[in-house]
Design an enzyme around this catalytic site. Structure first.
Site, PDB file in Angstrom:
ATOM      1  N   CYS A 107      63.411  42.986  29.329  1.00 50.38           N
ATOM      2  CA  CYS A 107      62.020  42.525  29.286  1.00 50.38           C
ATOM      3  C   CYS A 107      61.730  41.741  30.559  1.00 50.38           C
ATOM      4  O   CYS A 107      62.543  40.918  30.978  1.00 50.38           O
ATOM      5  CB  CYS A 107      61.819  41.635  28.057  1.00 50.38           C
ATOM      6  SG  CYS A 107      60.208  40.830  28.020  1.00 50.38           S
ATOM      7  N   GLU A 150      55.839  45.705  23.476  1.00 47.36           N
ATOM      8  CA  GLU A 150      54.559  45.081  23.886  1.00 47.36           C
ATOM      9  C   GLU A 150      53.840  44.506  22.669  1.00 47.36           C
ATOM     10  O   GLU A 150      53.264  43.416  22.728  1.00 47.36           O
ATOM     11  CB  GLU A 150      53.665  46.084  24.621  1.00 47.36           C
ATOM     12  CG  GLU A 150      54.244  46.716  25.885  1.00 47.36           C
ATOM     13  CD  GLU A 150      54.951  45.769  26.818  1.00 47.36           C
ATOM     14  OE1 GLU A 150      54.574  44.583  26.868  1.00 47.36           O
ATOM     15  OE2 GLU A 150      55.902  46.185  27.488  1.00 47.36           O
ATOM     16  N   HIS A 153      55.257  41.311  21.779  1.00 46.84           N
ATOM     17  CA  HIS A 153      54.733  40.233  22.630  1.00 46.84           C
ATOM     18  C   HIS A 153      53.427  39.672  22.068  1.00 46.84           C
ATOM     19  O   HIS A 153      53.198  38.465  22.114  1.00 46.84           O
ATOM     20  CB  HIS A 153      54.469  40.736  24.051  1.00 46.84           C
ATOM     21  CG  HIS A 153      55.683  40.771  24.930  1.00 46.84           C
ATOM     22  ND1 HIS A 153      56.410  39.647  25.230  1.00 46.84           N
ATOM     23  CD2 HIS A 153      56.291  41.788  25.589  1.00 46.84           C
ATOM     24  CE1 HIS A 153      57.417  39.978  26.036  1.00 46.84           C
ATOM     25  NE2 HIS A 153      57.369  41.275  26.259  1.00 46.84           N
TER      26      HIS A 153
HETATM   27 ZN   LIG Z   1      58.667  42.405  27.441  1.00 50.14          ZN
END
Ligand SMILES: [Zn+2]
Length: 167
Positions: A107, A150, A153
């Site tokens: 990441c 994503e 996140h």
């Molecule tokens: Zn990431």
């Protein structure tokens, strides 16, 4: 529009572990966030995807760099018809998932860490593009894995969460 600094753990953990908000229709900040995400990902070597909280916006948007995932799109994907290298997902939601894969993942916000994470092999996603049009798309391979990271996140979840048995 600008190339932003990508926030990293642990310095920016208060932002990276926060929950992002959905965008309203015609929310004025959307264009700015989309442009910043595109500019920043384009300027990032080996950057497959980037989510808004990674550049400091707690909003439910991410982008993928098509150059890395064009083989993971469906044959009838609308994304194969667009010339834009950056694919935009606003208020994304995984609506179906199939299979399982267990692979190492990195990441941009957790430099130097590679963690084995169990993900769905194939997913179908509903989201809006930057023109406000809703779309449905299927993904496999790296695209599927990247999208799942994503969306994590946007929910304040980092790859590090999976080392504590959360995955
Ligand atoms: Zn990431």
């Amino acid at each position: 529009m600008a190339v932003k600094t990508i926030l990293s753990y642990p310095q920016a953990s208060h932002i990276l572990t926060a929950q992002s908000e959905a965008l309203a229709v015609n929310e004025s900040q959307t264009d700015e966030i989309v442009l910043d995400l595109k500019d920043t990902l384009r300027a990032t070597p080996n950057g497959v995807g980037l989510a808004a909280p990674q550049i400091g916006y707690l909003k439910r948007i991410f982008v993928l760099n098509k150059d890395y995932i064009s083989n993971d799109l469906a044959e009838d994907s609308l994304f194969l018809k667009t010339k834009d290298q950056m694919l935009v997902f606003i208020n994304p939601k995984i609506i179906t998932q199939k299979g399982e894969v267990f692979e190492e993942e990195g990441c941009l916000s957790v430099p130097g860490e590679f963690i084995k994470i169990k993900r769905a092999k194939q997913i179908k996603v509903r989201a809006y593009n930057e023109l406000g049009m809703q779309f449905y798309e299927k993904f496999k391979g790296l695209a599927s894995r990247a999208i799942q990271q994503e969306i994590d996140h946007l929910n304040g979840i980092l790859i590090l969460n999976y080392t504590q048995g959360a995955g």
